[in-house]
Design an enzyme around this catalytic site. Structure first.
Site, PDB file in Angstrom:
ATOM      1  N   GLU A 229       0.816  -1.038   0.115  1.00  0.00           N
ATOM      2  CA  GLU A 229      -0.015  -0.110  -0.058  1.00  0.00           C
ATOM      3  C   GLU A 229       0.964   1.408   0.179  1.00  0.00           C
ATOM      4  OE1 GLU A 229      -2.955   0.139  -0.521  1.00  0.00           O
ATOM      5  OE2 GLU A 229      -3.839  -1.776   0.097  1.00  0.00           O
ATOM      6  N   ARG A 233       0.955   3.703  -3.103  1.00  0.00           N
ATOM      7  CA  ARG A 233       0.109   5.036  -2.891  1.00  0.00           C
ATOM      8  C   ARG A 233       1.408   6.387  -2.661  1.00  0.00           C
ATOM      9  NH1 ARG A 233      -5.446   4.111  -0.158  1.00  0.00           N
ATOM     10  NH2 ARG A 233      -5.470   1.686  -0.605  1.00  0.00           N
ATOM     11  N   ASP A 361      -5.298  -9.685  -8.040  1.00  0.00           N
ATOM     12  CA  ASP A 361      -5.497  -8.977  -9.105  1.00  0.00           C
ATOM     13  C   ASP A 361      -4.022  -8.238  -9.947  1.00  0.00           C
ATOM     14  OD1 ASP A 361      -5.069  -7.541  -6.872  1.00  0.00           O
ATOM     15  OD2 ASP A 361      -6.826  -6.296  -7.175  1.00  0.00           O
ATOM     16  N   GLU A 501     -11.896   0.787 -10.259  1.00  0.00           N
ATOM     17  CA  GLU A 501     -11.450   0.066 -11.389  1.00  0.00           C
ATOM     18  C   GLU A 501     -12.351  -0.035 -13.003  1.00  0.00           C
ATOM     19  OE1 GLU A 501     -11.955  -0.788  -8.277  1.00  0.00           O
ATOM     20  OE2 GLU A 501      -9.568  -0.989  -7.839  1.00  0.00           O
TER      21      GLU A 501
HETATM   22  C1  DMJ Z   1      -6.230   0.806  -5.066  1.00  0.00           C
HETATM   23  O1  DMJ Z   1      -5.597   1.084  -3.921  1.00  0.00           O
HETATM   24  C2  DMJ Z   1      -5.367   0.068  -6.131  1.00  0.00           C
HETATM   25  O2  DMJ Z   1      -5.886   0.174  -7.354  1.00  0.00           O
HETATM   26  C3  DMJ Z   1      -5.193  -1.261  -5.898  1.00  0.00           C
HETATM   27  O3  DMJ Z   1      -4.238  -1.994  -6.558  1.00  0.00           O
HETATM   28  C4  DMJ Z   1      -6.302  -1.974  -5.628  1.00  0.00           C
HETATM   29  N1  DMJ Z   1      -7.226  -1.155  -4.893  1.00  0.00           N
HETATM   30  C5  DMJ Z   1      -7.389  -0.051  -4.613  1.00  0.00           C
HETATM   31  C6  DMJ Z   1      -8.632   0.558  -5.553  1.00  0.00           C
HETATM   32  O4  DMJ Z   1      -9.868   0.041  -5.444  1.00  0.00           O
END
Ligand code: DMJ
Length: 599
Positions: A229, A233, A361, A501
């Site tokens: 994270e 970010r 994912d 998404e």
């Molecule tokens: C985001 O922090 C990023 O896109 C992550 O890869 C998946 N989830 C959230 C958004 O939904």
């Protein structure tokens, strides 16, 4: 001046000093005589012994050795060292869990700058030199060009105002209770929003945010943070801000952060721990067990590579690339990966779920995007991506009973039983597939992308709020009954966290096809957010998308609302499709653009 060799050519030297020196004179004559009788080899041995003794004396004198060491350290700091001493990777692991503190540091403490010895097994700084890439060009953005972009800016400003008023410097704003919440204590909303501010041309706000980064963003808190994270970010946010603005402050902050995250890579396997304490520079597995999430450990490479290439310090890219190489070597299920991986053994958790949703994912996303980022030079990444997509089509792609909507199911347990369930997170894949096709990957991936995006759109359009739930279940049982529903939502899954998404995929689809339907769909969804998530001081996650009378606002603004959802909406409504050139930039998993490096 005479050398012993010159002396050997004369019998004696007449030194007319005074009588008291006669004894010494006689002695010195006899010494020279004896010297002259020595063979060349014996003389060389003598020279060698003298030189060794002189060096030893010099080295053992107080301060001598210290001086040498200090020079090495300061060279390391300044990045000039050509060779770093190697030390034991496993010895580092001992340090990882126990950092020497005068008293046990407590959560929330600000840690005094500790001495940090980078794990040189992870760090190949032999190649340190000038940063290989040219200085980034500061890009210029002109602000909104049409009514839809203006509406998105208005939404952004509304959110930003609430954050600024009630949560400035904290991670998230709680826009209903007018408070804030803290996750990592890193001013997440500010850092995650930097590049959106820049791209939207919100110059004043960008300046304010930059000042906060300069004066208040520190990484010394004694607090565990999630490696993934913080990478996508904060590291991604800082690097994107650096590349867009050319302001080196952001790169310096990113480098400090990168160094503090490196201990996460000090594991026995090449798989990093999920949690790292930036203040104490220690790392460990999550509290709930020894496993890391597969998507998390494989979705940090774009950022670490970019940090290395921007700073000229190879250690970041080296550490993160090893993870990808390790996962590449592991056995997979037709290219598909289980969602847990053990940081101690380096092996997948057998029979953990296979999904392109939560925890799976971005493994697939970063295979493709790393290949692009490196100028299509690392082919195993492309090959693994293609295998993953082939495995997806073979095992996970299913259709609903009535309207034959395509969706991506999950496989659970030892029997790999198919679960007809899809997280909203999976909706990123349409955009990634389209990006792959644009870069020469199989054309039929575009049909796959088109169908998936269509299904994702239906998960929004079929709800009265025009907002999708977090998870949708699909009906796959054949039936003659045309009124039967293709999709259904369980109460616990009916929330919407302002996720990006589908908007992200709409942006890619519009960018590559020019089909305005995608813009229209984005606009409808934006109205859903406006109608059901907007509150007096911003926008909030809601607990229920199925009932317009009872949306159950959750009083929380996730940072990806500003970093991704609104950014992708703004880019989607760019009719020129030129704001970001996708042949030159790759967007990380949090929507932060990073440059593509030429081969
Ligand atoms: C985001 O922090 C990023 O896109 C992550 O890869 C998946 N989830 C959230 C958004 O939904």
């Amino acid at each position: 001046m005479f050398s012993p060799r010159d002396l050997s050519k004369v019998d004696y030297i007449s030194l007319n000093i005074h009588d008291s020196a006669s004894f010494a004179r006689g002695t010195s004559r006899s010494v020279w005589r004896q010297w002259n009788q020595l063979s060349r080899f014996q003389r060389n041995v003598f020279y060698f012994a003298v030189i060794t003794v002189v060096l030893l004396i010099f080295y053992l004198l107080p301060g001598g050795a210290k001086t040498v060491l200090l020079e090495t350290e300061s060279d390391y700091e300044s990045g000039k060292v050509q060779e770093t001493p190697k030390h034991d990777k496993f010895a580092d692991e001992l340090i990882v869990d126990s950092v020497d503190q005068p008293r046990a540091a407590e959560a929330g403490d600000v840690i005094e700058e500790p001495e940090f010895q980078p794990d040189v097994n992870q760090v190949d700084d032999d190649q340190i030199g000038e940063p290989p890439q040219p200085k980034p060009n500061a890009l210029k953005f002109n602000g909104p060009q049409n009514e839809r972009q203006k509406a998105v800016i208005k939404a952004f400003k509304h959110s930003w105002a609430g954050y600024k008023k009630y949560a400035w410097g904290h991670d998230n704003v709680k826009p209903i209770s007018k408070g804030y919440s803290e996750w990592f204590g890193l001013g997440l909303t500010i850092v995650d929003s930097l590049d959106t501010l820049y791209i939207m041309g919100l110059n004043e706000e960008f300046k304010e945010a930059r000042e906060w980064v300069a004066n208040s963003l520190v990484f010394t808190l004694n607090r565990d943070v999630n490696l993934f994270e913080v990478t996508i970010r904060v590291l991604g946010g800082l690097l994107a801000a650096y590349h867009l603005s050319g302001d080196k402050l952001f790169l310096d902050k990113a480098t400090d952060l990168g160094d503090r995250m490196l201990p996460a890579f000090s594991t026995r396997s090449d798989v990093p721990y999920s949690d790292v304490n930036l203040g104490t520079r220690s790392a460990h597995s999550p509290k709930w067990g020894p496993d890391s999430s597969t998507s998390e450990v494989t979705s940090i490479q774009l950022e670490f590579r970019d940090l290395s290439r921007s700073s000229g310090q190879p250690r970041f890219e080296a550490a993160a690339a090893r993870v990808s190489e390790h996962v590449h070597r592991l056995e997979k299920y037709d290219g598909l990966v289980p969602i847990f991986i053990n940081a101690n053994t380096g092996m997948f958790r057998e029979y953990s779920t296979i999904t392109l949703g939560a925890r799976g994912d971005s493994y697939y996303e970063y295979l493709l995007k790393q290949w692009l980022q490196t100028g299509k030079t690392i082919n195993y990444l492309r090959d693994d991506y293609l295998m993953g997509m082939a495995g997806t089509q073979k095992h996970l792609v299913k259709r609903t009973a009535v309207k034959k909507y395509l969706f991506i199911a999950e496989l659970v347990g030892a029997t790999r039983e198919m679960k007809p369930k899809m997280d909203h997170l999976v909706c990123y894949l349409g955009g990634t597939l389209a990006l792959g096709v644009h870069n020469g990957l199989p054309a039929d991936h575009m049909d796959f992308a088109t169908e998936l995006v269509n299904t994702c759109y239906e998960t929004y359009a079929s709800q009265p709020t025009f907002l999708a739930p977090e998870i949708t279940y699909f009906n796959v049982l054949n039936s003659e009954d045309d009124n039967q529903k293709d999709m259904y939502v369980k109460s616990n899954d009916a929330h919407n966290l302002l996720r990006p998404e589908l908007i992200e995929s709409l942006y890619y689809m519009y960018y590559f096809t020019g089909n305005k339907t995608y813009q229209q769909w984005g606009w409808q969804i934006f109205q859903g957010f406006e109608n059901y998530t907007k509150v007096e001081n911003g926008y909030t996650s809601i607990g229920n998308v199925r009932n317009v009378q009872n949306t159950r606002p959750k009083d929380m603004t996730e940072t990806f609302w500003l970093a991704e959802t609104l950014k992708y909406l703004y880019l989607l409504f760019d009719d020129t499709r030129q704001l970001i050139n996708l042949d030159k930039w790759v967007l990380n998993s949090e929507g932060h653009p990073l440059p593509i490096y030429e081969a």
